[in-house]
Design a protein around this motif. Structure first.
Motif, mmCIF file in Angstrom:
data_model
loop_
_atom_site.group_PDB
_atom_site.id
_atom_site.type_symbol
_atom_site.label_atom_id
_atom_site.label_comp_id
_atom_site.label_asym_id
_atom_site.label_seq_id
_atom_site.Cartn_x
_atom_site.Cartn_y
_atom_site.Cartn_z
ATOM 1 N N VAL A 40 4.405 3.571 -12.961
ATOM 2 C CA VAL A 40 5.601 4.422 -13.110
ATOM 3 C C VAL A 40 5.745 5.172 -11.787
ATOM 4 O O VAL A 40 4.859 5.956 -11.417
ATOM 5 C CB VAL A 40 5.435 5.424 -14.279
ATOM 6 N N GLY A 41 6.830 4.876 -11.057
ATOM 7 C CA GLY A 41 7.041 5.524 -9.751
ATOM 8 C C GLY A 41 5.861 5.287 -8.814
ATOM 9 O O GLY A 41 5.549 6.163 -8.006
ATOM 10 N N GLY A 42 5.206 4.141 -8.964
ATOM 11 C CA GLY A 42 4.067 3.811 -8.094
ATOM 12 C C GLY A 42 2.733 4.287 -8.649
ATOM 13 O O GLY A 42 1.674 3.929 -8.125
ATOM 14 N N TYR A 43 2.733 5.094 -9.691
ATOM 15 C CA TYR A 43 1.480 5.607 -10.263
ATOM 16 C C TYR A 43 0.921 4.641 -11.310
ATOM 17 O O TYR A 43 1.646 4.189 -12.200
ATOM 18 C CB TYR A 43 1.690 6.982 -10.929
ATOM 19 N N SER A 44 -0.379 4.345 -11.184
ATOM 20 C CA SER A 44 -1.081 3.514 -12.171
ATOM 21 C C SER A 44 -1.771 4.436 -13.167
ATOM 22 O O SER A 44 -1.886 5.640 -12.942
ATOM 23 C CB SER A 44 -2.149 2.665 -11.472
ATOM 24 N N ILE A 45 -2.301 3.815 -14.219
ATOM 25 C CA ILE A 45 -3.023 4.625 -15.219
ATOM 26 C C ILE A 45 -4.237 5.301 -14.553
ATOM 27 O O ILE A 45 -4.600 6.422 -14.901
ATOM 28 C CB ILE A 45 -3.527 3.733 -16.382
ATOM 29 N N SER A 46 -4.835 4.599 -13.588
ATOM 30 C CA SER A 46 -6.042 5.149 -12.955
ATOM 31 C C SER A 46 -5.745 6.399 -12.126
ATOM 32 O O SER A 46 -6.664 7.093 -11.681
ATOM 33 C CB SER A 46 -6.709 4.087 -12.075
ATOM 34 N N ASP A 47 -4.469 6.692 -11.907
ATOM 35 C CA ASP A 47 -4.111 7.910 -11.177
ATOM 36 C C ASP A 47 -4.093 9.148 -12.083
ATOM 37 O O ASP A 47 -3.858 10.258 -11.608
ATOM 38 C CB ASP A 47 -2.737 7.744 -10.503
ATOM 39 N N SER A 344 13.778 3.779 -16.573
ATOM 40 C CA SER A 344 13.476 2.911 -15.418
ATOM 41 C C SER A 344 14.226 3.372 -14.181
ATOM 42 O O SER A 344 13.668 3.401 -13.085
ATOM 43 C CB SER A 344 13.869 1.453 -15.729
ATOM 44 N N GLU A 345 15.486 3.752 -14.377
ATOM 45 C CA GLU A 345 16.288 4.188 -13.211
ATOM 46 C C GLU A 345 15.661 5.439 -12.568
ATOM 47 O O GLU A 345 15.514 5.521 -11.357
ATOM 48 C CB GLU A 345 17.714 4.478 -13.700
ATOM 49 N N ILE A 346 15.248 6.394 -13.400
ATOM 50 C CA ILE A 346 14.705 7.656 -12.833
ATOM 51 C C ILE A 346 13.328 7.427 -12.199
ATOM 52 O O ILE A 346 13.019 7.992 -11.150
ATOM 53 C CB ILE A 346 14.588 8.743 -13.931
ATOM 54 N N THR A 347 12.516 6.587 -12.821
ATOM 55 C CA THR A 347 11.106 6.514 -12.376
ATOM 56 C C THR A 347 10.863 5.411 -11.341
ATOM 57 O O THR A 347 9.748 5.326 -10.805
ATOM 58 C CB THR A 347 10.163 6.300 -13.580
ATOM 59 N N ASN A 348 11.859 4.554 -11.084
ATOM 60 C CA ASN A 348 11.610 3.464 -10.119
ATOM 61 C C ASN A 348 11.888 3.894 -8.684
ATOM 62 O O ASN A 348 12.574 4.837 -8.427
ATOM 63 C CB ASN A 348 12.413 2.224 -10.474
#
Ligand code: NAD
Length: 348
Positions: A40-47, A344-348
């Protein structure tokens, strides 16, 4: 990417599934099964990093977080064996969060005094506070939300207390450049989204809906509490369902039933009936079987990352649009399709 530092209020079943899930996807970075948005916006779960936790149960307060999540009455399907944590679960304020019926087994109230929540949050470096209090704990939810504000943290309200749909609270957070998401997290494949999708289909196919009944059978601590305090949960569900219907349709029903076993399995029975061509009746019946708490985890990982993206992009005023896709009772309801597109529009 920067870590997203998260504090948890209520180390119950949902917190357990979330923490185990974050560990699972962090250990298996290529795994995308079970995720709506691997990033989400480049962030993975591991972040996502859990940095603080609060509870009031003596079996959890004072314990290290990896031990606290395993304590009774928590009992969810284990997603992964988590690594030892250095976080000690702090004693939060009780206020109205414990009903007498839950004291025998589901909550053993700690006799320790509460910490100063705002000061503890500040010290932890938390950016996002996740509210997993028992449904009906309005006073406690407001107190923690105020503490989050005082500490400069955003707030995700996973339960039905009116925060994310209250203009006063929305303004309090956005004026400080913080995000408030709420209310009542919509599970990944829960009764609400399945019921809503059937209703949306009926409407798209020209039906008048004449009956919509949803009965939720569950045996965990949340369901035991909901047996005595169902109103706010039923209202969130019925509002979410009603928002895809029109005046000519019936008002949808949602009921919560406790099954007298301490397990996390949930069964929802859905019945939708309507009139099609020539006002001829047709109906759909669905049985949904799931594990209740992992079902919320799949959405909460998106909520946490969406908060960070709203702040990074300096668009905290779009929080209500994010809530429309991930909450049962957001400030503004949208169709499933529209809200997915906006997320998707806001977070991409
Ligand atoms: N799929 C889902 O499970 C789902 C979906 C949507 C919303 N929710 C909501 O999320 C909330 C949490 O659900 P859960 O299954 O984890 O419940 P739970 O009962 O397992 O956990 C609640 C935790 O909060 C703690 N607590 C109680 N009062 C507190 C206080 N004042 N301060 C800090 N901690 C306190 C309890 O000791 C317990 O550990 C509920 O309101 C539930 O309705 C759950």
């Amino acid at each position: 990417m920067d870590k997203i530092k998260v504090a948890i209020i209520g180390v119950g079943n949902c917190a357990k599934s979330l923490i185990e899930g974050i560990h699972f996807y962090s250990q298996n970075p290529q795994e995308t099964v079970g995720l709506i948005h691997p990033t989400v916006g480049g962030y993975s779960i591991s972040d996502i990093e859990i940095v603080e936790a609060f509870d009031v149960d003596e079996r959890k307060v004072g314990k290290l977080l990896h031990e606290a999540v395993t304590m009774e009455p928590n009992r969810t399907m284990i997603i992964s064996e988590i690594s030892p944590s250095k976080i000690i679960v702090k004693r939060g304020p009780t206020l109205d969060s414990i009903i007498d019926e839950n004291r025998k087994y589901f909550i053993h109230e700690s006799n320790k005094p509460s910490v100063d929540v705002a000061a503890t949050l500040k010290q932890s470096g938390a950016e996002v506070v996740l509210n997993y209090l028992p449904t009906g704990s309005d006073e406690a939810a407001f107190a923690y939300a105020q503490a989050a504000l005082d500490a400069g943290c955003s707030f995700i309200n996973c339960m039905p207390t009116k925060l994310g749909r209250d203009e006063k609270w929305i303004a309090k957070f956005s004026q400080k450049g913080l995000v408030l998401l709420g209310d009542d997290i919509k599970s990944q494949l829960g009764a609400t989204i399945v019921n809503r999708s059937i209703l949306e289909l009926f409407k798209r196919r020209g039906f008048r809906v004449t009956q919509s009944d949803q009965t939720n059978f569950g045996g965990n601590a949340d369901h035991h509490n909901l047996h005595y305090r169902p109103d706010a949960k039923e209202e969130c569900k019925e509002t979410s369902l009603g928002s895809v219907l029109s005046k000519e349709d019936v008002k949808p029903n949602a009921r919560m039933i406790y099954t007298e076993k301490n397990y996390d399995h949930k069964r929802a029975s859905l019945f939708v009936m309507g009139e099609m061509f020539g006002k001829v009746p047709a109906s759909v019946q669905v049985i949904l079987d799931d594990e209740d708490s992992p079902n919320s985890g799949g959405i909460v990982v998106d909520a946490i990352r969406a908060v960070k993206v709203l702040i990074d992009k300096n668009v905290v005023d779009r929080a209500a649009e994010i809530s429309a896709s991930i909450m049962k009772a957001p400030y503004k309801q949208m169709s499933e399709e529209d809200s997915y597109g906006v997320f998707s529009e806001i977070t991409n």
